[in-house]
Write a protein that holds these residues in place. Structure first.
Motif, mmCIF file in Angstrom:
data_model
loop_
_atom_site.group_PDB
_atom_site.id
_atom_site.type_symbol
_atom_site.label_atom_id
_atom_site.label_comp_id
_atom_site.label_asym_id
_atom_site.label_seq_id
_atom_site.Cartn_x
_atom_site.Cartn_y
_atom_site.Cartn_z
ATOM 1 N N ASP A 165 0.384 -0.987 0.178
ATOM 2 C CA ASP A 165 -0.224 0.229 -0.069
ATOM 3 C C ASP A 165 0.400 1.237 0.089
ATOM 4 O O ASP A 165 1.304 2.197 0.985
ATOM 5 C CB ASP A 165 -1.205 -0.066 0.809
ATOM 6 C CG ASP A 165 -1.809 0.919 1.133
ATOM 7 O OD1 ASP A 165 -2.170 2.058 -0.130
ATOM 8 O OD2 ASP A 165 -2.613 1.409 2.105
ATOM 9 N N GLN A 166 1.368 2.048 -1.263
ATOM 10 C CA GLN A 166 2.123 2.730 -1.284
ATOM 11 C C GLN A 166 1.882 4.454 -0.568
ATOM 12 O O GLN A 166 2.512 4.960 -0.440
ATOM 13 C CB GLN A 166 2.250 3.310 -2.838
ATOM 14 C CG GLN A 166 3.923 1.894 -3.049
ATOM 15 C CD GLN A 166 4.459 1.874 -2.547
ATOM 16 O OE1 GLN A 166 5.646 2.978 -2.489
ATOM 17 N NE2 GLN A 166 5.248 1.047 -2.003
ATOM 18 N N ASP A 167 0.025 4.352 -0.918
ATOM 19 C CA ASP A 167 -0.117 5.269 -0.491
ATOM 20 C C ASP A 167 -0.925 5.200 1.130
ATOM 21 O O ASP A 167 -1.706 6.009 1.456
ATOM 22 C CB ASP A 167 -1.500 5.675 -0.915
ATOM 23 C CG ASP A 167 -1.484 5.680 -2.642
ATOM 24 O OD1 ASP A 167 0.139 5.975 -2.422
ATOM 25 O OD2 ASP A 167 -2.179 5.513 -3.579
ATOM 26 N N GLY A 168 -0.279 3.834 1.770
ATOM 27 C CA GLY A 168 -0.972 4.371 3.451
ATOM 28 C C GLY A 168 0.103 5.260 3.892
ATOM 29 O O GLY A 168 0.806 6.098 3.724
ATOM 30 N N PRO A 169 -0.214 4.857 5.395
ATOM 31 C CA PRO A 169 0.985 5.744 6.410
ATOM 32 C C PRO A 169 2.700 5.387 6.499
ATOM 33 O O PRO A 169 2.822 4.063 5.812
ATOM 34 C CB PRO A 169 0.354 4.925 7.220
ATOM 35 C CG PRO A 169 -0.497 4.198 7.175
ATOM 36 C CD PRO A 169 -0.832 3.668 6.160
ATOM 37 N N PRO A 170 3.762 5.979 6.581
ATOM 38 C CA PRO A 170 5.239 5.891 5.855
ATOM 39 C C PRO A 170 5.205 5.447 6.948
ATOM 40 O O PRO A 170 6.429 4.628 7.160
ATOM 41 C CB PRO A 170 5.529 7.485 6.257
ATOM 42 C CG PRO A 170 3.997 8.042 7.646
ATOM 43 C CD PRO A 170 2.560 7.716 6.969
ATOM 44 N N THR A 171 4.566 5.300 8.100
ATOM 45 C CA THR A 171 5.184 4.472 9.445
ATOM 46 C C THR A 171 4.243 3.056 9.946
ATOM 47 O O THR A 171 3.127 3.297 9.329
ATOM 48 C CB THR A 171 6.053 5.107 10.412
ATOM 49 O OG1 THR A 171 4.748 5.643 11.303
ATOM 50 C CG2 THR A 171 6.999 5.714 10.558
ATOM 51 N N LEU A 172 5.255 1.783 9.849
ATOM 52 C CA LEU A 172 4.242 0.646 10.579
ATOM 53 C C LEU A 172 4.920 0.354 11.765
ATOM 54 O O LEU A 172 5.954 -0.171 12.014
ATOM 55 C CB LEU A 172 4.160 0.233 9.838
ATOM 56 C CG LEU A 172 2.889 -1.557 10.014
ATOM 57 C CD1 LEU A 172 1.586 -1.487 10.600
ATOM 58 C CD2 LEU A 172 2.736 -2.388 9.428
ATOM 59 N N GLU A 173 4.330 0.166 13.023
ATOM 60 C CA GLU A 173 5.074 -0.732 14.105
ATOM 61 C C GLU A 173 3.716 -1.816 14.475
ATOM 62 O O GLU A 173 2.855 -1.348 14.589
ATOM 63 C CB GLU A 173 5.302 0.499 15.976
ATOM 64 C CG GLU A 173 6.223 1.176 15.738
ATOM 65 C CD GLU A 173 6.567 1.639 16.813
ATOM 66 O OE1 GLU A 173 6.363 0.722 18.157
ATOM 67 O OE2 GLU A 173 6.879 2.604 16.393
ATOM 68 N N ILE A 174 4.593 -2.721 15.012
ATOM 69 C CA ILE A 174 3.890 -3.743 14.839
ATOM 70 C C ILE A 174 4.333 -4.491 16.294
ATOM 71 O O ILE A 174 5.907 -5.058 16.323
ATOM 72 C CB ILE A 174 3.518 -5.233 14.210
ATOM 73 C CG1 ILE A 174 2.878 -5.123 13.058
ATOM 74 C CG2 ILE A 174 3.361 -6.261 14.151
ATOM 75 C CD1 ILE A 174 3.417 -5.943 11.433
ATOM 76 N N ALA A 175 3.352 -5.314 17.360
ATOM 77 C CA ALA A 175 3.999 -5.217 18.835
ATOM 78 C C ALA A 175 3.230 -6.327 19.034
ATOM 79 O O ALA A 175 1.878 -6.679 18.452
ATOM 80 C CB ALA A 175 4.097 -4.090 19.563
ATOM 81 N N GLY A 176 3.886 -7.309 20.311
ATOM 82 C CA GLY A 176 2.857 -8.834 20.682
ATOM 83 C C GLY A 176 1.207 -8.270 21.245
ATOM 84 O O GLY A 176 0.241 -8.659 20.528
ATOM 85 N N ALA A 177 0.936 -6.958 21.727
ATOM 86 C CA ALA A 177 -0.275 -6.344 22.189
ATOM 87 C C ALA A 177 -1.056 -6.270 20.697
ATOM 88 O O ALA A 177 -2.938 -6.331 21.274
ATOM 89 C CB ALA A 177 -0.703 -5.027 22.462
ATOM 90 N N ASP A 178 -0.434 -6.243 19.257
ATOM 91 C CA ASP A 178 -1.401 -5.848 17.756
ATOM 92 C C ASP A 178 -1.904 -7.199 17.856
ATOM 93 O O ASP A 178 -2.703 -7.638 16.968
ATOM 94 C CB ASP A 178 -0.885 -5.330 16.921
ATOM 95 C CG ASP A 178 0.260 -4.422 17.551
ATOM 96 O OD1 ASP A 178 -0.446 -3.255 18.628
ATOM 97 O OD2 ASP A 178 1.011 -3.718 17.009
ATOM 98 N N LEU A 179 -1.018 -7.994 18.382
ATOM 99 C CA LEU A 179 -1.487 -9.614 17.733
ATOM 100 C C LEU A 179 -3.252 -9.893 18.772
ATOM 101 O O LEU A 179 -4.445 -10.988 17.761
ATOM 102 C CB LEU A 179 -0.651 -10.616 18.410
ATOM 103 C CG LEU A 179 0.540 -10.590 17.583
ATOM 104 C CD1 LEU A 179 1.745 -11.720 18.398
ATOM 105 C CD2 LEU A 179 0.492 -10.458 16.369
ATOM 106 N N LEU A 180 -3.395 -9.149 19.579
ATOM 107 C CA LEU A 180 -4.836 -9.592 19.953
ATOM 108 C C LEU A 180 -6.166 -8.743 18.818
ATOM 109 O O LEU A 180 -7.247 -9.456 19.144
ATOM 110 C CB LEU A 180 -4.974 -9.468 20.872
ATOM 111 C CG LEU A 180 -3.810 -9.375 22.397
ATOM 112 C CD1 LEU A 180 -4.511 -8.534 23.361
ATOM 113 C CD2 LEU A 180 -5.001 -10.788 22.497
ATOM 114 N N MET A 181 -5.516 -8.107 18.203
ATOM 115 C CA MET A 181 -6.775 -7.288 17.059
ATOM 116 C C MET A 181 -6.408 -8.949 15.755
ATOM 117 O O MET A 181 -7.393 -7.766 15.258
ATOM 118 C CB MET A 181 -6.277 -6.436 17.149
ATOM 119 C CG MET A 181 -6.405 -4.995 18.348
ATOM 120 S SD MET A 181 -6.447 -3.556 18.357
ATOM 121 C CE MET A 181 -4.217 -3.734 18.064
ATOM 122 N N LEU A 182 -5.647 -8.881 15.453
ATOM 123 C CA LEU A 182 -6.043 -9.888 14.517
ATOM 124 C C LEU A 182 -5.950 -11.225 14.352
ATOM 125 O O LEU A 182 -6.866 -11.283 15.286
ATOM 126 C CB LEU A 182 -4.378 -10.418 14.074
ATOM 127 C CG LEU A 182 -2.945 -8.998 14.173
ATOM 128 C CD1 LEU A 182 -1.093 -9.846 14.096
ATOM 129 C CD2 LEU A 182 -3.222 -8.313 13.277
#
Length: 193
Positions: A165-182
């Protein structure tokens, strides 16, 4: 002599350190062993890094590793997508999760060292953004533990979607807490081997 008797004998012979009325327990290994153990902590090709690389490669992405020409020597660089990916250790980069607890011994040293790492990370992110690179950070806690193994496919899919997604946000952070939302995994557990 049993190990616990030996430990008790060694502990009772320790002199109190400056500022402490009680005797302090010495390191459980000698200085040479501790040095060898610390030297074994990898900077490149760590297990979390290999897990992410295998997952991206399985989805058709090709990349360079640790190029010297970019600020911070990102772990993974995808020139075609103009993306850099850092796989950060939670302790060394002060993530704030349960893996990033400050050691009890010599806290002033560790606080200043890890704060310097954090400020250097911020400078590197700004330099990469100024050069037009998009940056993702995958935290170690997102690749460790039962939940991470179960949701590994979702984690890699989220990263792959962001890369494309080239038009998406310029940064992304993925942490362990984010796994609950996946969402629940599709069963791609062979990547972590």
């Amino acid at each position: 002599m049993n190990w616990h008797l030996k430990w008790s004998a060694e502990r009772s012979t320790l002199a109190p350190s400056a500022g402490h009325s009680k005797s302090c327990m010495a390191d459980v290994v000698d200085a040479a062993t501790r040095s060898r153990m610390m030297a074994g902590i990898r900077v490149k090709n760590t297990r979390p890094e290999i897990i992410i690389r295998k997952g991206l490669h399985a989805r058709g992405f090709r990349y360079s590793l640790h190029p010297k020409g970019l600020p911070g020597k990102p772990d993974i660089v995808m020139p075609r997508w103009h993306v850099t990916i850092f796989i950060h250790g939670c302790f060394w980069h002060r993530h704030g999760c349960s893996l990033s607890k400050l050691p009890v011994s010599n806290p002033a040293f560790w606080e200043s060292k890890l704060a310097a790492n954090r400020s250097r990370d911020d400078v590197v992110k700004r330099q990469l953004a100024a050069a037009g690179w998009r940056t993702a950070i995958v935290w170690e806690c997102a690749t460790r533990g039962r939940l991470a193994r179960e949701r590994l496919t979702c984690l890699i899919d989220r990263l792959a979607t962001w890369i494309r997604d080239q038009d998406g946000p310029p940064t992304l952070e993925i942490a362990g807490a984010d796994l609950l939302m996946l969402s629940s995994p599709a069963g791609d557990k062979n990547i972590s081997k």
